[in-house]
Write an enzyme that holds these catalytic residues in place. Structure first.
Site, PDB file in Angstrom:
ATOM      1  N   CYS A  74       0.843  -1.202   0.000  1.00 19.01           N
ATOM      2  CA  CYS A  74       0.000   0.000   0.000  1.00 19.01           C
ATOM      3  C   CYS A  74       0.874   1.247   0.000  1.00 19.01           C
ATOM      4  CB  CYS A  74      -0.905   0.049   1.231  1.00 19.01           C
ATOM      5  SG  CYS A  74      -2.101  -1.276   1.374  1.00 19.01           S
ATOM      6  N   ASP A  75       0.335   2.314  -0.562  1.00 16.41           N
ATOM      7  CA  ASP A  75       1.007   3.606  -0.463  1.00 16.41           C
ATOM      8  C   ASP A  75      -0.045   4.699  -0.598  1.00 16.41           C
ATOM      9  OD1 ASP A  75       4.002   4.636  -0.453  1.00 16.41           O
ATOM     10  OD2 ASP A  75       2.800   6.040  -1.639  1.00 16.41           O
ATOM     11  N   SER A  76       0.145   5.784   0.126  1.00 15.62           N
ATOM     12  CA  SER A  76      -0.842   6.869   0.135  1.00 15.62           C
ATOM     13  C   SER A  76      -0.194   8.217  -0.140  1.00 15.62           C
ATOM     14  CB  SER A  76      -1.558   6.940   1.493  1.00 15.62           C
ATOM     15  OG  SER A  76      -2.210   5.737   1.810  1.00 15.62           O
TER      16      SER A  76
END
Length: 200
Positions: A74-76
């Site tokens: 995941c990455d935001s």
């Protein structure tokens, strides 16, 4: 067993609260080497890079854990007025961002990539498939005063989070409204993950 390819304590807490069995393995991916002008595409590329790197580590490990069902990367990032905001580099940048964002809407993009390892069991003779997507939540920030901005930044919390705020922490008091998935803003979309895991 889910293997989380992230060092984020917030993502781990989400999985714990949802009672999803998991382990953590940091990918070691250099995020500064991955670029894309579209923030939604950027976070997908970063999520895929993290999941792929951890998948490779697992498959090359001498102590192979066959209970691992899938690797999740995941990455935001926060997109605001055409700019992409990751973690602020320092307090001054965090204050400047908040002074621009207060009272306005922004988009929090989280890329998700779920990769079953090569040893994962197949379903009806089909090999496990990689799934990648971006979930976007719109965020309306409170119209904070300068004193409130400086006080929040002084807490240190904004320096640890994409976009400079933590919805699950003090930053929750600084957000007026959300349009979309709540957990996505914290680090990963639990509804999306539930759907993916039910299909794998």
């Amino acid at each position: 067993m889910l293997l989380l390819a992230s060092a984020s304590p917030a993502r781990r807490r989400l999985l714990e609260q949802a009672q999803i069995p998991h382990q953590v393995m940091v990918s070691g991916v250099d995020e500064d080497q991955i670029h894309h002008p579209d923030p939604a595409q950027l976070v997908q590329l970063l999520a895929e890079a993290k999941a792929s790197a951890v998948k490779l580590k697992v498959e090359q490990s001498a102590e192979l854990n066959v209970s691992i069902k899938a690797v999740l990367g995941c990455d935001s990032v926060l997109a605001f007025e055409g700019e992409v905001f990751g973690k602020p580099v320092d307090a001054a940048e965090a204050v400047a961002r908040w002074q621009r964002m207060r009272g306005k809407w922004a988009e929090l993009h989280t890329g998700h990539c779920l990769i079953p390892p090569s040893f994962a069991p197949t379903t009806e003779g089909r090999a496990p498939e990689m799934q990648c997507t971006c979930v976007t939540t719109r965020v309306l920030f409170a119209n904070l005063t300068d004193v409130e901005v400086e006080d929040y930044v002084a807490s240190g919390e904004p320096l640890q989070c994409a976009g400079g705020f933590a919805l699950e922490g003090r930053g929750g008091c600084c957000v007026e409204q959300l349009a979309g998935c709540y957990s996505n803003v914290i680090g990963l979309s639990l509804p999306l993950l539930r759907r993916w895991l039910s299909l794998s």
